[in-house]
Write an enzyme that holds these catalytic residues in place. Sequence first.
Site, PDB file in Angstrom:
ATOM      1  N   ARG A 138       0.861  -1.184   0.000  1.00 12.16           N
ATOM      2  CA  ARG A 138       0.000   0.000   0.000  1.00 12.16           C
ATOM      3  C   ARG A 138       0.898   1.235   0.000  1.00 12.16           C
ATOM      4  O   ARG A 138       2.112   1.133   0.125  1.00 12.16           O
ATOM      5  CB  ARG A 138      -1.038   0.002   1.154  1.00 12.16           C
ATOM      6  N   GLY A 139       0.235   2.394  -0.128  1.00  8.81           N
ATOM      7  CA  GLY A 139       0.980   3.639  -0.333  1.00  8.81           C
ATOM      8  C   GLY A 139       1.005   3.896  -1.828  1.00  8.81           C
ATOM      9  O   GLY A 139       1.311   2.983  -2.617  1.00  8.81           O
ATOM     10  N   ALA A 140       0.688   5.139  -2.223  1.00 11.86           N
ATOM     11  CA  ALA A 140       0.465   5.431  -3.647  1.00 11.86           C
ATOM     12  C   ALA A 140       1.633   5.016  -4.551  1.00 11.86           C
ATOM     13  O   ALA A 140       1.435   4.289  -5.530  1.00 11.86           O
ATOM     14  CB  ALA A 140       0.119   6.907  -3.809  1.00 11.86           C
ATOM     15  N   ARG A 164      -7.358  -0.395  -6.694  1.00 13.15           N
ATOM     16  CA  ARG A 164      -7.693   0.661  -5.721  1.00 13.15           C
ATOM     17  C   ARG A 164      -7.927   1.951  -6.519  1.00 13.15           C
ATOM     18  O   ARG A 164      -7.138   2.278  -7.393  1.00 13.15           O
ATOM     19  CB  ARG A 164      -6.584   0.848  -4.688  1.00 13.15           C
ATOM     20  N   GLN A 201      -1.746   2.392   9.792  1.00 16.71           N
ATOM     21  CA  GLN A 201      -0.472   2.502   9.046  1.00 16.71           C
ATOM     22  C   GLN A 201       0.560   3.276   9.857  1.00 16.71           C
ATOM     23  O   GLN A 201       1.757   3.014   9.756  1.00 16.71           O
ATOM     24  CB  GLN A 201      -0.693   3.228   7.702  1.00 16.71           C
ATOM     25  N   ASP A 246      -2.277  10.819  -2.351  1.00 14.29           N
ATOM     26  CA  ASP A 246      -2.673   9.756  -3.278  1.00 14.29           C
ATOM     27  C   ASP A 246      -3.074  10.312  -4.628  1.00 14.29           C
ATOM     28  O   ASP A 246      -3.010   9.616  -5.642  1.00 14.29           O
ATOM     29  CB  ASP A 246      -3.814   8.934  -2.688  1.00 14.29           C
ATOM     30  N   ASN A 277      -5.659  12.384   0.402  1.00 14.19           N
ATOM     31  CA  ASN A 277      -4.707  11.600   1.199  1.00 14.19           C
ATOM     32  C   ASN A 277      -5.490  10.865   2.270  1.00 14.19           C
ATOM     33  O   ASN A 277      -6.716  10.991   2.382  1.00 14.19           O
ATOM     34  CB  ASN A 277      -3.623  12.510   1.802  1.00 14.19           C
ATOM     35  N   LYS A 278      -4.782  10.093   3.055  1.00 11.25           N
ATOM     36  CA  LYS A 278      -5.395   9.230   4.066  1.00 11.25           C
ATOM     37  C   LYS A 278      -6.437   9.977   4.899  1.00 11.25           C
ATOM     38  O   LYS A 278      -6.214  11.123   5.293  1.00 11.25           O
ATOM     39  CB  LYS A 278      -4.271   8.680   4.964  1.00 11.25           C
TER      40      LYS A 278
END
Length: 350
Positions: A47-49, A90, A195, A236, A246-247
């Site tokens: 995960r993570g863009a 995603r 995370q 993201d 973003n998150k």
Amino acid sequence: MAEVKAIEWANGKLRLLDQTKLPVEQTPLELDHYKEVVKAIAEMRVRGAPAIGVAAAYAVAMSARDVQAESHREFLAQLAELGDEIASARPTAVNITWAVQRMIDAAESEPDLDLIRTRLLAEAQRIQEEDVEINRRMGKYGVELMPDGGAVLTHCNTGALATAGYGTALGVIRAGWETGKRFHVFNTETRPFLQGARLTSWELVQLGIPSTLIVDSSAGLLMRRGEVSCAIVGADRIAANGDVANKIGTYSLAVIARENGIPFYVAAPTSTVDLSIPSGNEIPIEERQAEEVTRFGGAQTAPEGIDVRNPAFDITPHQYITAIVTEKGVVREPYTESLPETVKGMQVES
Ligand code: MRU
């Protein structure tokens, strides 16, 4: 300290460090079919863009093994369909679509059907190598924003685990520390997937950067008490006007930072900027399973039958963002002008 490697290509397989198991277990996953990579992205094992962009690029290279085509045109048509399937793993991070498109462009540029699979693998490897270099460059540009003394607040995980290596926002923090600046880090837990608690804490401990884990909702208190010098997060997707996806929780942090006169920075590669999207309102927001909210570490924490909303990202309007650190420089308002110039390659003053 050995560098953390979230993604490796070895012996025709994609090796991922299963991020759902960290920090308790360091379990590698060995994937040899593109559908397994799509599943791993959807389940957030990677995960993570930027990291999901790299994984998606390898997935395209792996999916080419399933293509049976007589002509270059037929090959491209099948690869485009597989690319769509991979890109849908995603929806919010534009890095997946960016990486898939770059892979398709690479296939288009190689007319020899016998060479196309080798070309695709080389392109995925290039995307991975470039990402580390881009992150280091972002770190160099971002150093000036890091305080000497005081504390930096960060959210989610934007480190080596979220990228091909070094990190984006955490890369800037790391670059600041490596150039000799001394500060404390507050990293949010990042409900509900943790995370921050699980991954950022793990990376910060290994890097030897002094840090304190906080629950997301305590950021306001610390900011109001003057304990936070600046905040820096990843992204993201960044719309053409500088709005940032973003998150979940990023928007609240940015508003509280503004209320307390604290600079709020975003660090992201230009592959995260989506100039086709005029504002954050058009960015698709992923909604994830209720179980991520109703269970904690496997244990049930909410009653059966409760309705749940679990949006994984939010949009921070550009007005709240003091500056965006990219690999081409630090950009500021007016983003509608500075972002296109930066993405199109012009270096900007740091
Ligand atoms: O849902 P995740 O863990 O993939 O979300 C990650 C983030 O929101 C990060 O801040 C973003 O992808 C930047 S990672 C360098």
